[in-house]
Design an enzyme around this catalytic site. Structure first.
Site, short mmCIF file in Angstrom:
data_model
loop_
_atom_site.label_atom_id
_atom_site.label_comp_id
_atom_site.label_asym_id
_atom_site.label_seq_id
_atom_site.Cartn_x
_atom_site.Cartn_y
_atom_site.Cartn_z
N ASP A 16 -4.16 62.09 44.58
CA ASP A 16 -3.17 61.05 44.86
C ASP A 16 -3.18 60.81 46.35
OD1 ASP A 16 -2.50 61.04 42.18
OD2 ASP A 16 -0.80 62.39 42.41
N ASP B 39 1.31 58.19 31.35
CA ASP B 39 2.15 59.03 32.20
C ASP B 39 3.33 59.47 31.35
OD1 ASP B 39 0.65 58.75 34.60
OD2 ASP B 39 1.52 56.77 34.91
#
Length: 258
Positions: A131, A12
């Site tokens: 998500d 990330d």
């Protein structure tokens, strides 16, 4: 011969650095993406996923220069996501060295984008990032979120995964926002629910905290398992995860001896 379960570290990236938090908040620095990518390649990772986590919310494109430097260091498939809004964005990332491209927010706004990417580059290039979090107002009990989990969409996660696969998504990167960064284990209910509605590979993400958490995710329906902080901070190694999968009778590509 059975297809090997893939173990995928996730980078990330924010402002050129790898970061990690809990439920997408409280981010802290975890290192240089190029150095981490090189390490994971050497340790036997099957693929790498690189997510520019603020590209969509900041309304900018993924940092191509960091992608290019990362791609030069690894010899395993590299998936890049964050801020992908068009066929041209996908083209740029592939030219920078990505093997696959992850799409999330832009596809929710305009689902035809998935078909356009698949038609141009092939399904194998396209990874839909979902998500998802629990939400009582959706039929399945799971809702799609955007902007790093900060915005609910009201979109049923199972319906969206199924539609995206029909439109051309070659894989589903399924991230549980409820489990993300908690290290309490993968969301097995979510994995099984999505597995039941799609035939494309499912990558389970969110919640890994111990080697024994990975085999149940595969048993629930995942084709690949993804983790971030446990690898970045060396709480777990790739070989350790693969040993746990192998001990559960699952096929893996053995990590090299370090």
């Amino acid at each position: 011969m059975a297809v090997a379960v893939r173990v995928i570290p996730c980078l990330d990236v924010q402002d050129g650095r790898v970061v990690k938090g809990v439920n997408f908040t409280g981010l802290r620095d975890a290192g240089d993406p190029v150095e981490l990518a090189r390490r994971y390649d050497a340790e036997g990772a099957d693929e790498l996923t690189f997510l520019d986590i603020t590209a969509s919310s900041a309304g900018r494109q993924t940092t191509l220069e960091v992608v290019s430097r990362t791609a030069e260091q690894v010899f395993i498939p590299l998936t890049v996501g964050g801020g992908v809004r068009s066929v041209a964005d996908v083209d740029s990332l592939l030219r920078a060295g990505a093997d696959k491209v992850g799409v999330n927010t832009a596809a929710i706004a305009r689902p035809r984008l998935l078909a356009e990417i698949a038609d141009r580059f092939g399904r194998q290039v396209l990874v839909l990032s979902v998500d998802a979090r629990r939400a009582t107002e959706t039929e399945s009990g799971f809702e799609v979120t955007t902007h790093g989990g900060r915005r609910g969409t009201g979109l049923d996660a199972l319906r969206w995964a199924a539609r995206a696969a029909e439109l051309g998504a070659g894989e589903i990167l399924l991230n549980s926002m409820d489990a993300d960064g908690t290290r309490a284990g993968f969301d097995l209910e979510l994995i099984a629910a999505v597995r039941a509605v799609v035939s494309v590979p499912v990558i389970a993400s969110g919640g890994a905290g111990a080697a024994e958490h990975f085999p149940p995710a595969v048993a629930a329906g995942a084709d690949a398992v993804l983790a971030a902080s446990v690898f970045h901070y060396r709480q777990l190694g790739i070989a350790e995860v693969k040993a746990s999968l192998a001990a559960a009778g699952l096929p893996v590509r053995l990590a090299p001896a370090m």
